[in-house]
Write a protein that holds these residues in place. Structure first.
Motif, PDB file in Angstrom:
ATOM      1  N   GLY A  96       0.935  -1.371  -0.048  1.00 25.63           N
ATOM      2  CA  GLY A  96      -0.017  -0.081   0.025  1.00 25.63           C
ATOM      3  C   GLY A  96       0.785   1.230  -0.249  1.00 25.63           C
ATOM      4  O   GLY A  96       0.263   2.551   0.065  1.00 25.63           O
ATOM      5  N   ILE A  97       1.915   1.163  -0.122  1.00 23.70           N
ATOM      6  CA  ILE A  97       2.957   2.405  -0.020  1.00 23.70           C
ATOM      7  C   ILE A  97       2.784   3.244  -1.648  1.00 23.70           C
ATOM      8  O   ILE A  97       2.062   2.715  -2.624  1.00 23.70           O
ATOM      9  CB  ILE A  97       4.317   2.065  -0.163  1.00 23.70           C
ATOM     10  CG1 ILE A  97       4.926   1.429  -1.212  1.00 23.70           C
ATOM     11  CG2 ILE A  97       4.964   1.312   1.229  1.00 23.70           C
ATOM     12  CD1 ILE A  97       6.553   1.350  -1.014  1.00 23.70           C
ATOM     13  N   ASP A 127      -5.940   1.271  -8.895  1.00 28.40           N
ATOM     14  CA  ASP A 127      -6.204   2.570  -9.425  1.00 28.40           C
ATOM     15  C   ASP A 127      -5.745   2.704 -10.569  1.00 28.40           C
ATOM     16  O   ASP A 127      -5.099   2.102 -11.391  1.00 28.40           O
ATOM     17  CB  ASP A 127      -5.267   3.707  -8.362  1.00 28.40           C
ATOM     18  CG  ASP A 127      -5.188   4.937  -8.759  1.00 28.40           C
ATOM     19  OD1 ASP A 127      -6.232   5.530  -8.539  1.00 28.40           O
ATOM     20  OD2 ASP A 127      -4.262   5.365  -9.683  1.00 28.40           O
ATOM     21  N   ILE A 173      -1.284   8.215  -4.464  1.00 23.72           N
ATOM     22  CA  ILE A 173      -2.115   7.075  -4.536  1.00 23.72           C
ATOM     23  C   ILE A 173      -1.129   5.843  -4.032  1.00 23.72           C
ATOM     24  O   ILE A 173      -0.049   5.908  -4.391  1.00 23.72           O
ATOM     25  CB  ILE A 173      -2.714   6.938  -5.902  1.00 23.72           C
ATOM     26  CG1 ILE A 173      -1.755   6.894  -6.923  1.00 23.72           C
ATOM     27  CG2 ILE A 173      -3.903   8.089  -5.946  1.00 23.72           C
ATOM     28  CD1 ILE A 173      -2.447   6.250  -8.137  1.00 23.72           C
ATOM     29  N   GLY A 174      -1.909   4.927  -3.528  1.00 25.17           N
ATOM     30  CA  GLY A 174      -1.243   3.632  -2.902  1.00 25.17           C
ATOM     31  C   GLY A 174      -2.292   2.517  -3.477  1.00 25.17           C
ATOM     32  O   GLY A 174      -3.571   2.794  -3.381  1.00 25.17           O
ATOM     33  N   GLY A 220      -6.368   6.909  -6.456  1.00 24.68           N
ATOM     34  CA  GLY A 220      -7.013   6.135  -5.500  1.00 24.68           C
ATOM     35  C   GLY A 220      -7.483   6.807  -4.430  1.00 24.68           C
ATOM     36  O   GLY A 220      -7.516   8.208  -4.298  1.00 24.68           O
ATOM     37  N   ARG A 233      -6.080   6.855  -1.389  1.00 27.11           N
ATOM     38  CA  ARG A 233      -4.810   6.801  -0.419  1.00 27.11           C
ATOM     39  C   ARG A 233      -5.339   8.216   0.761  1.00 27.11           C
ATOM     40  O   ARG A 233      -5.473   9.152   0.350  1.00 27.11           O
ATOM     41  CB  ARG A 233      -3.789   6.976  -0.707  1.00 27.11           C
ATOM     42  CG  ARG A 233      -2.790   6.589   0.333  1.00 27.11           C
ATOM     43  CD  ARG A 233      -1.431   6.657  -0.191  1.00 27.11           C
ATOM     44  NE  ARG A 233      -0.484   6.699   0.761  1.00 27.11           N
ATOM     45  CZ  ARG A 233      -0.035   5.721   1.373  1.00 27.11           C
ATOM     46  NH1 ARG A 233      -0.722   4.463   0.971  1.00 27.11           N
ATOM     47  NH2 ARG A 233       0.937   5.629   2.318  1.00 27.11           N
TER      48      ARG A 233
END
Lengths: 427, 178
Positions: free
Chosen positions: A16-17, A333, B73-74, B176, B178
């Protein structure tokens, strides 16, 4: 060597970085393994500035700034009111008005989350107030927001153009006809749902003719702004880069004219545009570092050769590719998908003889599907948050539009000229 | 705490520079278009100035602030299902990875700027713009980002909660969550 950088990239993405950081570190490790320390240091010294010191890249901050200013101006709200006054009395009229407002807003604002957020605050409460089933109303708002991704100025099409080295002007103009087709598909889906179950979408209130005409005054500035961007690109009066700055200035003028812009809102809009630009440019920069590694491995050429040797129709390959994009859109994304796939997929598509402009628009169409499918479906979350509705309700409401979207994708595969004709007529 | 306050001020000053450059790009390009089509007298310096200084500055000076505001974003599909402790560890990994990439960029960028300054390097074009002015923006912006990342890393996963974005501020990007 080839797979170490790739494996590290996917591992880092899973944590998730930021996508930029994951691309950067895996590129650094991969380059060190493939090109050695000297090669790595050379790339790290030159790439940060060469990747962002680009005149063409200013389209991103300018269109993002334009989107922020359009939101500040409140034009989106008035667009819905005008459309609702004119088509609200038809079956599913307010839903159709939402699609029209989404298309109009998309023509002056290039990001779908902004469009979805704006439509959520105006059209969704209006539909629910007039007795629309919340699920149906939320669904049409979420899907209408995605029109901004396709109708120029589209930020995601520009990112595709920059990554795939495809003419940005042709890409933006290529999105016009598909954008109109998707708008019609959304409207027809709502009408169909309303005709089958009138109780889910009652007719809107009757509006006096004088009021209808008065509401049209918002259309003028929108058309002017649209011509300042799409019009000048199509006619060749200005490049997309110049059009983006002119569009931002036009949006600024409209917000000022409508007395919605003060120093604080201007600074907030500019700051938001800067933050989003930094996010995109960081990805472009780190993707560039990763790209050096990827090129040195020769993996792209291997994939192109492998696909070219497959004994299947190129349309089978294309169908599988677009199917893959739809699946990826459910989990990743949209920018991440483009950055991860375009360097490999574009040469394959070119080797198969497909038009890169056509493919770019098709990829964005599949990205639209990704914006409304669980679990990621960002637009559904935006609508749910902005309207205070359960996200499951929005996902359920958008489901009929998912099928309509697949039909549109099939139509544009069958008739590629629907995308390529308009760019071919550009001055 | 004093260090944190100083860092926040540094970030705000840097992002203000980005905002000014954004407004400058819009104004300059519009004036250039007007000069070209109305008076057939385009501004010859716009291309080099915008790409070499304005765009570089806009990006690098805004980097730290954009990271603090979590604009990057992630792919958080998996992370959101983890416990808060593991989410914090993942965030710290992000800070560390960022440092690993941007620390070398700071030093290599500074070296490049120094070399171009000493050698009086200029751009080939109608106006001989000095290249070090653009190059120096890389270590400055990346340096502020490194300070932000190091501060966040030292203070744990919650370090970026200060200066959090206003919830009313919209995120207008196709990215996204994030």
């Amino acid at each position: 060597m080839t797979w170490i950088g790739l494996a590290l990239l996917f591992l880092l993405l899973l944590t998730g970085i930021p996508v930029a950081f994951a691309l950067g570190l895996s590129g650094v490790v991969g380059l060190y393994l493939v090109a050695g320390l000297d090669g790595l240091l050379g790339v790290l010294q030159s790439t940060p500035i060469s990747a962002v010191a680009s005149y063409e890249l200013i389209t991103i901050p300018m269109f993002l700034f334009m989107a922020q200013l359009v939101m500040v101006s409140g034009v989106g709200d008035d667009l819905f009111r005008a459309a609702a006054a004119w088509v609200g009395r038809f079956p599913g009229g307010l839903g159709v008005a939402t699609a029209l407002a989404g298309a109009g807003f998309g023509a002056i604002c290039g990001t779908s989350t902004a469009a979805a957020a704006t439509l959520s605050t105006t059209s969704l409460p209006a539909m629910i107030r007039h007795g629309y089933e919340p699920q149906l109303a939320a669904g049409v708002v979420a899907i209408s927001g995605t029109l901004a991704m396709l109708i120029p100025p589209s930020v995601i099409l520009i990112i595709y153009g920059l990554l795939a080295d495809v003419n940005v002007g042709a890409l933006l103009i290529g999105g016009v006809i598909p954008g109109l087709i998707v708008t019609i598909a959304i409207a027809l889906t709502v009408v169909l749902l309303a005709v089958r179950h009138p109780e889910r979408a009652p007719r809107g209130p009757r509006i006096p003719r004088g009021e209808k005409i008065a509401l049209l005054r918002v259309v003028g500035p929108v058309i002017v702004l649209m011509m300042m961007v799409t019009g000048v690109i199509y006619t060749g009066v200005a490049t997309p880069t110049e059009a983006s700055a002119v569009g931002a200035a036009g949006a600024c003028a409209i917000a000022l004219w409508r007395r919605r812009l003060d120093r604080a809102s201007l600074m907030r809009a500019a700051r938001e545009a800067v933050h989003a630009t930094c996010m995109i440019a960081a990805i472009v920069m780190c993707a560039s570092i990763f790209g050096f590694y990827f090129t040195l491995t020769g993996l792209t050429q291997d994939v192109v050769t492998w696909v070219a040797n497959l004994e299947v129709s190129r349309w089978v390959v294309m169908t599988l590719l677009l199917g893959l994009y739809i699946v990826l859109g459910c989990f990743l994304d949209q920018i991440a998908i483009l950055v991860l796939t375009i360097p490999v997929v574009t040469p394959v598509v070119a080797a198969l003889g497909f038009d890169p402009v056509w493919f770019g628009v098709m990829v964005v169409l599949t990205a639209e599907v990704g914006m409304i499918t669980p679990p990621l479906g960002l637009n559904c979350f935006v609508v749910a948050r902005a309207a205070g509705r359960p996200v499951g309700e929005v996902f359920a409401g958008v489901f009929p539009h998912f099928w309509a979207h697949l039909l549109v994708i099939g139509l544009l595969m069958a008739f590629p000229a629907l995308i390529t004709w308009l760019p071919s007529r550009m001055s | 705490m004093q260090g944190q306050a100083l860092l926040l001020r540094l970030e705000r000053a840097a992002v203000m520079g980005s905002v000014i450059l954004l407004l400058a790009i819009m104004t300059i390009v519009c004036v250039d278009v007007a000069m070209r089509y109305l008076f057939r007298a385009p501004l010859t310096w716009v291309h080099d100035f915008v790409s070499m200084y304005a765009m570089t500055g806009l990006f690098f000076l805004g980097l730290a602030s954009s990271y603090r505001k979590r604009a990057h974003i992630g792919v958080d599909v998996l992370v959101l299902r983890l416990s808060p402790l593991w989410q914090q560890r993942a965030a710290r990994l992000g800070h560390l990875v960022g440092l690993l990439i941007f620390m070398p960029i700071v030093f290599l960028g500074a070296e490049r700027a120094w070399v171009s300054f000493v050698n009086r390097e200029v751009v080939d074009g109608l106006i001989p713009w000095p290249t070090w002015l653009g190059n120096i923006l890389v270590p400055i912006g990346a340096g502020v980002l490194c300070l932000t990342l190091a501060s966040a890393l030292l203070q744990g996963g919650h370090a970026l909660s200060e200066g959090e974005s206003d919830p009313s501020e919209s995120q207008v990007r196709d990215g996204g969550s994030r």
